[in-house]
Design a protein around this motif. Structure first.
Motif, mmCIF file in Angstrom:
data_model
loop_
_atom_site.group_PDB
_atom_site.id
_atom_site.type_symbol
_atom_site.label_atom_id
_atom_site.label_comp_id
_atom_site.label_asym_id
_atom_site.label_seq_id
_atom_site.Cartn_x
_atom_site.Cartn_y
_atom_site.Cartn_z
ATOM 1 N N LEU A 1 0.842 -2.252 -4.690
ATOM 2 C CA LEU A 1 2.032 -2.882 -4.123
ATOM 3 C C LEU A 1 1.989 -4.397 -4.267
ATOM 4 C CD1 LEU A 1 2.497 -0.844 -0.803
ATOM 5 C CD2 LEU A 1 3.791 -0.611 -2.927
ATOM 6 N N SER A 2 0.903 -4.904 -4.850
ATOM 7 C CA SER A 2 0.683 -6.346 -5.024
ATOM 8 C C SER A 2 0.467 -7.059 -3.693
ATOM 9 C CB SER A 2 1.851 -6.999 -5.771
ATOM 10 O OG SER A 2 1.543 -8.323 -6.116
ATOM 11 N N HIS A 3 -0.076 -6.336 -2.718
ATOM 12 C CA HIS A 3 -0.471 -6.929 -1.441
ATOM 13 C C HIS A 3 -1.999 -6.955 -1.372
ATOM 14 C CE1 HIS A 3 3.691 -6.597 -0.640
ATOM 15 N NE2 HIS A 3 3.702 -5.335 -0.232
ATOM 16 N N ALA A 4 -2.519 -7.376 -0.246
ATOM 17 C CA ALA A 4 -3.970 -7.445 -0.075
ATOM 18 C C ALA A 4 -4.329 -7.074 1.361
ATOM 19 C CB ALA A 4 -4.492 -8.837 -0.417
ATOM 20 N N ILE A 5 -5.578 -6.678 1.549
ATOM 21 C CA ILE A 5 -6.044 -6.294 2.886
ATOM 22 C C ILE A 5 -7.438 -6.861 3.118
ATOM 23 C CG2 ILE A 5 -6.942 -4.086 2.029
ATOM 24 C CD1 ILE A 5 -6.271 -2.877 4.782
ATOM 25 N N SER A 6 -7.695 -7.286 4.338
ATOM 26 C CA SER A 6 -9.021 -7.777 4.718
ATOM 27 C C SER A 6 -9.282 -7.403 6.167
ATOM 28 C CB SER A 6 -9.125 -9.293 4.519
ATOM 29 O OG SER A 6 -8.140 -9.956 5.290
ATOM 30 N N ILE A 7 -10.561 -7.418 6.537
ATOM 31 C CA ILE A 7 -10.950 -6.975 7.881
ATOM 32 C C ILE A 7 -11.947 -7.954 8.483
ATOM 33 C CG2 ILE A 7 -12.204 -5.191 9.177
ATOM 34 C CD1 ILE A 7 -10.999 -3.097 7.450
ATOM 35 N N GLU A 8 -11.732 -8.254 9.776
ATOM 36 C CA GLU A 8 -12.708 -8.981 10.575
ATOM 37 C C GLU A 8 -13.051 -8.109 11.769
ATOM 38 O OE1 GLU A 8 -11.016 -12.690 11.683
ATOM 39 O OE2 GLU A 8 -10.925 -13.491 9.632
#
Length: 334
Positions: free
Chosen positions: A306-313
């Motif tokens: 989808l041309s998005h990004a994901i990250s986690i803290e």
């Protein structure tokens, strides 16, 4: 480039060391015979020089032929995964037999690949039909449970919701490989997508008495509604799964970041770099036996397309913050 030529020369000498040694041995034998026959030295030297000259010309021509074949085979290494050959013309019957063996292996490999692809397609088709067909009895069971309200039926309905989520999970996993054919990009109201995900998990919020912190989001995003909804549902499901009763989940925007933050058990620091790996469950998955190791992997794969990004803290004992970057980066054509 010079190192490459030197390597080819060394390879050539290694391949032809026997003829070279034999040539030198013959020259030495003729020299001994001529000298024992008390012949004049001039004809002997002339013969040796002539033989060396002819031998040198022969090996020069043969070396250039060898280098040409070597380069052709090096080029084949780059295209061998696409097609086998065309090989350089075989110099002898052994080379021809080796090439025939490679052709046979390539033919069988192609046949096995086609067979494996057909089996995979049949399996995907079967499970796709199964996931669609299983929705009918699930819907019927929900109606039956809702027709007779009770505490036990409410518990059963929650378990039925989990089954429905797992079925949807399987369906999206099967579609992942060819999801590019199913994408419909348009500007969507993010608030509506988030509310759909919340409504689907509303009963789980109520059951676990988890407080939801959410205010309307006035934001439109260029994305595929169905796939982004699945990602948000999956993230919410994880937050609900690992948040204890009477905890809280917050959903809010920070610039172009959609943040879903919970007060759950958290993720260990050593597990964080691997949470998006396929099949990785980490300490929580091994402790609570609820993780498949596929959910976050699937989310990342979908968001990438989808041309998005994901990250986690995350911090153990305090909670986890999942950040979805909804800014369009680059949409590639597959």
């Amino acid at each position: 480039m010079k190192i490459h030529k030197e390597n080819v020369l060394l390879l050539y000498l290694h391949k032809n060391w026997k003829p070279l040694v034999l040539f030198i041995l013959f020259a030495f034998c003729f020299t001994i015979v001529f000298s024992l026959s008390h012949l004049p030295i001039a004809p002997i030297l002339y013969s040796i020089v002539l033989c060396l000259y002819i031998g040198f010309l022969f090996f020069i021509v043969d070396f250039f032929k060898f280098r040409k074949r070597y380069k052709a085979l090096n080029h084949l290494q780059k295209t061998i995964t696409v097609q086998i050959g065309p090989f350089p013309a075989p110099k002898n019957v052994i080379e021809r037999q080796y090439q025939e063996l490679l052709q046979i292996v390539a033919k069988h490999k192609n046949e096995w690949t086609v067979q494996a692809d057909n089996m995979k397609k049949d399996l995907v088709d079967y499970f796709t039909k199964w996931t669609h067909q299983i929705k009918t009895p699930i819907a019927a069971m929900r109606l039956l449970l809702q027709s007779e309200p009770s505490r036990q039926n409410a518990e059963l309905e929650m378990e039925l919701l989990k089954i429905e989520q797992y079925v949807e999970f399987v369906l999206q996993y099967l579609r992942l490989e060819n999801m590019s054919n199913d994408l419909v990009f348009k500007k969507n109201n993010l608030d509506e997508i988030i509310k759909q995900a919340i409504r689907k998990n509303a009963k789980m919020f109520i059951r676990k008495k988890i407080h939801l912190n959410y205010s309307d989001v006035t934001c439109t995003v260029l994305t595929d509604e169905k796939w982004l909804l699945f990602v948000i549902e999956q993230i919410l499901s994880n937050a609900l799964k690992y948040t204890k009763e009477e905890g809280s989940i917050s959903i809010y925007m920070k610039e172009k970041l959609l943040i879903i933050e919970d007060t759950g058990i958290g993720i260990r620091a050593e597990d964080l770099p691997r949470v998006f790996e396929k099949g990785f469950t980490g300490y929580n998955g091994r402790s609570f036996f609820q993780s498949t190791g596929i959910g976050l992997y699937l989310c990342q794969q979908i968001l990438t397309k989808l041309s998005h990004a994901i990250s986690i803290e995350s911090e153990v004992g305090k909670g986890t913050k999942v950040m979805v970057d909804l800014e369009i980066r680059a949409i590639g054509v597959e």
